[in-house]
Motif scaffolding. Structure first.
Motif, mmCIF file in Angstrom:
data_model
loop_
_atom_site.group_PDB
_atom_site.id
_atom_site.type_symbol
_atom_site.label_atom_id
_atom_site.label_comp_id
_atom_site.label_asym_id
_atom_site.label_seq_id
_atom_site.Cartn_x
_atom_site.Cartn_y
_atom_site.Cartn_z
ATOM 1 N N ARG A 64 -7.418 5.349 -7.201
ATOM 2 C CA ARG A 64 -6.186 6.135 -7.172
ATOM 3 C C ARG A 64 -5.444 6.027 -8.492
ATOM 4 O O ARG A 64 -4.884 7.007 -8.989
ATOM 5 N N PHE B 285 -7.254 8.323 -2.498
ATOM 6 C CA PHE B 285 -8.512 7.632 -2.237
ATOM 7 C C PHE B 285 -8.220 6.299 -1.549
ATOM 8 O O PHE B 285 -7.112 5.761 -1.651
ATOM 9 N N LYS B 286 -9.219 5.756 -0.883
ATOM 10 C CA LYS B 286 -9.056 4.453 -0.240
ATOM 11 C C LYS B 286 -8.936 3.357 -1.284
ATOM 12 O O LYS B 286 -8.159 2.413 -1.134
ATOM 13 N N SER B 287 -9.714 3.459 -2.349
ATOM 14 C CA SER B 287 -9.688 2.451 -3.411
ATOM 15 C C SER B 287 -8.423 2.576 -4.237
ATOM 16 O O SER B 287 -8.125 3.649 -4.788
ATOM 17 N N ARG B 288 -7.663 1.501 -4.336
ATOM 18 C CA ARG B 288 -6.434 1.533 -5.123
ATOM 19 C C ARG B 288 -6.738 1.741 -6.602
ATOM 20 O O ARG B 288 -6.010 2.449 -7.302
ATOM 21 N N GLU C 148 -4.386 -5.964 3.385
ATOM 22 C CA GLU C 148 -3.627 -5.624 4.590
ATOM 23 C C GLU C 148 -2.404 -6.535 4.719
ATOM 24 O O GLU C 148 -1.330 -6.124 5.097
ATOM 25 N N ASN D 13 -8.835 -2.785 -3.644
ATOM 26 C CA ASN D 13 -8.340 -2.394 -2.327
ATOM 27 C C ASN D 13 -6.981 -3.000 -2.064
ATOM 28 O O ASN D 13 -6.670 -4.100 -2.532
ATOM 29 N N ASP D 14 -6.172 -2.292 -1.287
ATOM 30 C CA ASP D 14 -4.891 -2.830 -0.869
ATOM 31 C C ASP D 14 -5.122 -3.925 0.155
ATOM 32 O O ASP D 14 -5.783 -3.681 1.166
ATOM 33 N N ASN E 79 0.804 -1.221 0.000
ATOM 34 C CA ASN E 79 0.000 0.000 0.000
ATOM 35 C C ASN E 79 0.840 1.275 0.000
ATOM 36 O O ASN E 79 0.308 2.362 0.199
#
Length: 462
Positions: A308, A302-305, A444, A441-442, A149
């Motif tokens: 972005r 943004f939260k969404s990869r 975790e 999403n990245d 991320n």
């Protein structure tokens, strides 16, 4: 935590181990900084030399021919470089690659005295082999070592350190040739470049193999110690039928194609010798700003990869179209008989100078964007070394063609139009690649290349 519990929990190291400093020697952060310093000394100085136009010579023919040889071999060994890196590891790959930069600068020192271009052309071909090795290794390190991320951030860190080489490299000819009325740079300029490049070759021995680099979440960058020739041969062949790589070809081809126009038909022809050195300080300095800016967009906007990636490509596309529009206006309006100097040309200097500055800004943003997309396609160093090698190989093939186009006296305006078309085509194809291949999403934590319980005691001491 017992060993069974550790194994069942997923692949995490004990909490106190995970919080170990990012400044440890085998952390991705330190290794990215080291590869940045290597590239600061070698391709960074090479960029400063090339950015002067004609390799600092009044006649660009020798430089154009040497760069054609360079990028012809680079296109081959860029593609092969990822496989070679997987077989040899970073020490042999990087040291061999860096050593060829010293030879290349030395060939122009020779040319300064004897005006024989054969040595420059041969050394250019040898540098093409070395550059293919170095950039494949660099691409693998920059895209696979960082946390999933924060790849944009680490790419911007690398790009800033690397392009500081261009800034320092621009200062060398500026200072050494400030009172030089000749049209070519002096010997001290080439010697200065050679000293930095030799230092980079030695520093490359400090880079760790991917199997010894541990991310903060306890995962290794790869579990593969060394690959083999057969595996790499077939894996590289597969790249030419990989739809992800095919979508990337226009961006790869165009990403160095524009250097010929920028260096030979803006910096070299529009400015005096000392001003060209000064311009390069700001050109490569702009690259540092551009990489940091696009790195922030790609990692934090943004939260969404996926979002972005889309926003980042759109930002680069809008900026790119604006800058190339300014370049067309400058090319049409320029006075071919006027040579601009930062002290003597007054307001006439400002417009072309700002244009050249924004060229550097766009270059860094464009290439950082592409590297970010490559980095999102996988997290394993072995795979990403091949992807990065493919990108550099196609990029270098475009460069080889561009330098020969210039050698055949294609008009600057026509060269400029080709650059505009190539970069414009690449944006929608990169958007398709992000939409189809990048996860939204990245993750975790990713269950790949994780450190085993038996190795947790020495993970941060290798």
């Amino acid at each position: 935590m017992g060993s069974n519990e550790y194994e069942e929990s997923g692949t995490q190291l004990p909490r106190n181990t995970k919080s170990s400093s990012i400044f440890r020697y085998n952390s991705p952060f330190v290794q990215v900084i080291l590869i940045g310093l290597v590239c600061f000394c070698c391709p960074g100085m090479f960029n400063a030399l090339s950015g002067m136009g004609g390799g600092g010579q009044v006649n660009a023919t020798a430089s154009n021919n040497s760069l054609t040889a360079l990028y012809t071999f680079f296109s081959i060994f860029g593609i092969l470089g990822g496989g070679i890196y997987n077989i040899l590891g970073p020490h042999l790959t990087l040291f061999a690659g860096c050593s060829t930069y010293v030879l290349y600068s030395g060939s122009f020192l020779y040319y300064n005295h004897y005006q024989h271009q054969a040595f420059a052309i041969i050394s250019g071909g040898i540098l093409g082999i070395g550059a293919g090795l170095l950039w494949a290794a660099q691409g693998a390190i920059m895209t696979s070592y960082p946390p999933v991320n924060r790849k944009g951030t680490y790419i911007s860190i690398f790009w800033s350190i690397f392009n500081m080489g261009g800034v320092i490299g621009g200062l060398i000819p500026f200072i050494l040739n400030y009172h030089n009325d000749a049209a070519t740079v002096n010997d001290g300029t080439y010697i200065g470049f050679m000293v930095f490049m030799a230092g980079g070759a030695v520093l490359s021995l400090a880079i760790l193999p991917a199997s010894k680099v541990i991310r903060d979440d306890g995962t290794r960058c790869t579990n593969i110690m060394y690959s083999n020739v057969t595996t790499e041969f077939f894996e590289i062949l597969k790249l030419f039928s990989n739809w992800k790589m095919l979508l990337m070809i226009p961006a790869a081809w165009s990403s160095n194609f524009f250097y010929t126009y920028q260096f030979n038909h803006v910096n070299k022809t529009q400015f005096t010798l000392r001003t060209r050195g000064l311009n390069n300080v700001f050109y490569w300095g702009a690259q540092m700003l551009g990489s940091v800016g696009i790195g922030y967009v790609m990692d934090f906007s943004f939260k969404s990869r996926r979002k972005r990636g889309i926003v980042g490509i759109c930002v680069v596309a809008v900026l790119g179209c604006s800058i190339w529009g300014g370049a067309i206006a400058n090319q049409i309006q320029r006075n071919i008989h006027e040579t601009l100097d930062f002290k003597d040309s007054g307001s006439h200097f400002a417009g072309p100078f700002v244009l050249y500055f924004t060229f550097g800004l766009l270059d860094a943003m464009f290439q950082s964007m592409v590297y970010w997309v490559i980095g999102t396609l996988n997290n394993d160093s072995e795979i990403l070394s091949r992807y990065a090698g493919f990108y550099k190989g196609i990029q270098s093939a475009g460069s080889a063609v561009a330098w020969q186009i210039d050698n055949h006296s294609v008009t600057p305006l026509n060269q400029l139009i080709v650059n505009v078309v190539l970069t414009t085509i690449s944006y929608p194809l990169m958007l398709v690649l992000v939409l189809r291949a990048v996860k939204d999403n990245d993750p975790e934590e990713e269950p790949v290349n994780q450190v085993t319980p038996s190795s947790r005691n020495n993970v941060f001491t290798q």
